[in-house]
Design an enzyme around this catalytic site. Structure first.
Site, mmCIF file in Angstrom:
data_model
loop_
_atom_site.group_PDB
_atom_site.id
_atom_site.type_symbol
_atom_site.label_atom_id
_atom_site.label_comp_id
_atom_site.label_asym_id
_atom_site.label_seq_id
_atom_site.Cartn_x
_atom_site.Cartn_y
_atom_site.Cartn_z
ATOM 1 N N LYS A 110 125.820 69.570 37.423
ATOM 2 C CA LYS A 110 124.575 70.157 37.897
ATOM 3 C C LYS A 110 124.458 71.614 37.483
ATOM 4 C CE LYS A 110 123.494 67.362 41.908
ATOM 5 N NZ LYS A 110 122.827 67.272 43.181
ATOM 6 N N GLU A 194 120.126 79.610 47.730
ATOM 7 C CA GLU A 194 119.069 78.844 47.070
ATOM 8 C C GLU A 194 117.923 78.668 48.046
ATOM 9 O OE1 GLU A 194 120.681 75.489 44.412
ATOM 10 O OE2 GLU A 194 119.498 74.450 45.927
ATOM 11 N N HIS A 229 121.370 59.722 49.985
ATOM 12 C CA HIS A 229 121.232 60.002 48.545
ATOM 13 C C HIS A 229 121.264 58.743 47.684
ATOM 14 C CE1 HIS A 229 121.368 64.258 49.298
ATOM 15 N NE2 HIS A 229 122.418 64.061 50.068
ATOM 16 N N ARG A 288 121.655 58.585 30.871
ATOM 17 C CA ARG A 288 121.862 57.137 30.746
ATOM 18 C C ARG A 288 120.578 56.421 31.153
ATOM 19 N NH1 ARG A 288 121.708 56.255 36.206
ATOM 20 N NH2 ARG A 288 122.643 57.919 37.413
#
Lengths: 482, 148
Positions: A110, A194, A229, A288
């Site tokens: 990430k 953040e 998630h 992918r």
């Protein structure tokens, strides 16, 4: 001689890719572990070779050599995003159907992907570039990006060393707590700040590149219905983007900026978070084919697996950006072997009965069959049920009809969960976000009407004494045998 | 004929006439029942379970002549077995014999399909025995821990 392509995967995605390989005119090669001896994907292959694990590069390459396969498709999961494996295939002279090892590596983590995105000028969640140590700097940064903010461990994951800060008075203690928790968990107290997105949507862009410098995007998929998630329902178009089409173009351009910067080829997906004001922020690149690729295929009429094979063998993309159009609406439900009535506990075991839907607008990508025992060793995805219709309300109605035809007995599953979810007014109006399922309460309808109960009793009674069946329609079922 | 209709929490005596409704078998395990007012019911059965118009229900019939008195009656005072709801592998045992546990306390962690799940105590009690060890593969319904 017809060339062979090996699929280094199992389950529904192996079935999907093996089908594509046969359609492309190649010989389809499967691999299987001892546990998967009777697995469905073998029935879609021309040749199959044993391996000890879908994670063992040596065993997989040995199978490829034994088969004489010229190319390998990794599917998703397992080794699909492993840059070393992609390089290992290339070094062994086996074409890896996916991006280059270099592209996988530069977008692999990430943080690496975020750096690429910032350099390329794509929007990312506002925050500090590096770690924040003193409170003065933290105050300055937080007021600049605006509260609420998240303090996150630089080395972290899984929520450890993470703190949500609503206002400045909470900042100092949160910074201290997060840092010491990060120190304990990851041996590094480094934290960064953040912007906290409250109830964001998860919307992603399908991109595609060839080896000749062409890159296109195929629009978005909305994947906001997730639990822990894990995506549960995906759709194309996103209900939000459908009301604001310039977003598709803007998000597509942002995704392509990142892809261009990384020299991306083949299929990939740029994931974004979208806030309440429709601002979007690049999150990461999945290098992918995605689990949810069928909804894009249904709406754009592009076969992504065919395109992956063509491009990997060196063909130029036949479609330009302006050739990509979006028609109607598609929804995918992931049918999992899990128990919605018991904390979604996974439920491996024998599938005693399996009735799958068909008819207009249905696409089923399944990895299971009636009588098969779903092993406890792999993930609980049984099948992906997709529908296409002219618009989203019709797609929801079609999915409800399809789920009504779907019957699975023997293992716990989420079919009844989806039936209820599709009736939710917020889902129907497209008011969804990544926290949607946290507040959704599953209450299965198991009450029978009087005539349903009578019918059930009649079936139980006939199954009890098949020999004494005086009824003209004697039951041939083996139900009741113990 | 007389039967006892059993659900997870009720039982009642009923009169059953197996030939009362029109029935048609579709595939093995699925039967259509047409009731008197014209409603169609689709019933799929297998492995001792029943789907009635898509709704999974737990129903069974017992013959009152062969029925023993309920084995559970009066057996509720002492020990309680905590069973595995699903098959899995024991990753961690969190309690030991003699330990007192609160309701919903974690007893052990099972892993299946790449997910770890905590098995919790159904109520307060004392751990009488731990029946499994780390690394064991357990079947659905297998006793994991006995509480008293």
């Amino acid at each position: 001689m017809v060339q062979k392509i090996l699929v280094a995967n199992r389950g529904e995605i192996a079935v999907r890719v093996l089908r594509g390989i046969r359609e492309a005119g190649f010989t389809a090669v499967a691999i299987f572990t001892p546990i998967d001896r009777g697995a469905l994907h073998l029935s879609h292959a021309d040749e199959a070779y044993p391996v000890d694990s879908y994670l063992n590069p040596d065993a997989i390459l040995a199978a490829a050599r034994r088969a004489g396969a010229t190319a390998l498709h990794p599917g998703y999961g397992f080794l699909s995003e492993n840059a070393d494996f992609a390089q290992f295939c290339a070094d062994a002279g086996v074409l890896f159907i996916g991006p280059t090892a270099h592209a996988i590596r530069s977008l692999g983590s990430k943080t690496a992907a975020r750096d690429v995105a910032i350099a390329a000028g794509a929007p990312v969640v506002p925050g500090t570039d590096g770690p924040v140590t003193d409170i003065a700097e933290a105050r300055r940064v937080a007021s600049q990006i605006g509260y609420p903010v998240l303090i996150k461990a630089a080395a972290g994951g899984g929520g450890k060393g993470m703190r949500l800060v609503e206002k400045e008075s909470e900042l100092e203690s949160a910074l201290r707590d997060a840092s010491s928790e990060a120190e304990r968990s990851f041996r590094s107290g480094e934290v960064y700040i953040e912007k906290a997105l409250i109830h964001p949507r998860h919307i992603e862009i399908q991109i595609f590149g060839d080896n000749h410098g062409h890159l296109i995007h195929l629009g978005e998929r909305e994947c906001s219905i997730q639990r822990r998630h894990q995506k549960v329902i995906e759709e194309c178009p996103s209900p939000l983007v459908a009301r604001n089409l310039p977003m598709r173009h803007a998000m597509g351009e942002a995704a392509l900026k990142v892809a261009r910067a990384a020299g991306y080829t083949n299929a990939g997906t740029a994931e974004f978070l979208v806030d309440a004001d429709s601002n979007f922020y690049f999150l990461e690149m999945n290098t992918r084919l995605q689990v949810e690729h069928p909804v894009t295929e249904l709406v754009t009429s592009v076969d992504l697996v065919q395109m992956q094979i063509e491009v990997a063998f060196g063909a130029e993309l036949q479609r330009k950006q302006e050739d990509i159009t979006w028609r109607g609406a598609a929804i995918q439900c992931r049918l999992y072997a899990e128990d919605p009535a018991n904390q979604f506990f996974p439920s491996p075991g024998r599938i005693d009965r399996l009735r799958m839907p068909s008819g207009p607008g249905i696409r089923l990508d399944s990895g299971v069959y009636e009588g098969w025992t779903v092993p406890m060793d792999y993930d609980p995805l049984l099948a992906k049920l997709c529908v296409w219709a002219e618009d989203r309300p019709r797609a929801i109605a079609r999915m409800a009809r399809a789920l009504g035809e779907t019957e699975i007995l023997g293992i716990a599953n989420n079919v009844a969960f989806f039936r209820q979810l599709l009736q939710d007014p917020d889902f129907q109006s497209g008011q969804i976000h990544t926290g949607f399922l946290k507040s959704f309460e599953y209450a299965p309808d198991t009450t029978l009407t009087e005539s349903e109960l009578e019918a059930a009793i009649a079936i139980l009674a006939s199954a009890e004494a098949p020999a004494a069946a005086a009824a003209p329609t004697a039951l041939r079922s083996n139900w009741g045998r113990r | 004929m007389k039967r006892i209709l059993l659900t997870p929490d009720t039982e009642k005596e009923i009169d059953v006439d197996p030939s009362s409704a029109e029935r048609h078998d579709l595939e093995t395990g699925t039967t259509l029942v047409l009731d008197k007012v014209g409603k169609v019911h689709k019933i799929t059965h297998g492995g001792g379970r029943l789907l009635v118009n898509g709704k999974e229900v737990r129903l069974s019939l017992a013959d009152p002549r062969n029925r023993r008195r309920s084995a559970n009656a009066g057996n509720d005072s002492g020990r309680r077995d905590v069973k595995a709801a699903m098959p899995g592998k024991v990753i961690k045992v969190l309690v030991e014999p003699g330990q007192t546990v609160e309701a919903a306390a974690g007893l052990l962690i099972l892993e299946a399909m790449k997910m770890q799940n905590e098995v919790r105590s159904p109520g307060p009690g004392t751990v009488a025995a731990v029946r499994v060890a780390v690394g064991d593969t357990v079947a659905s319904g297998q006793v994991l821990v006995t509480l008293e």
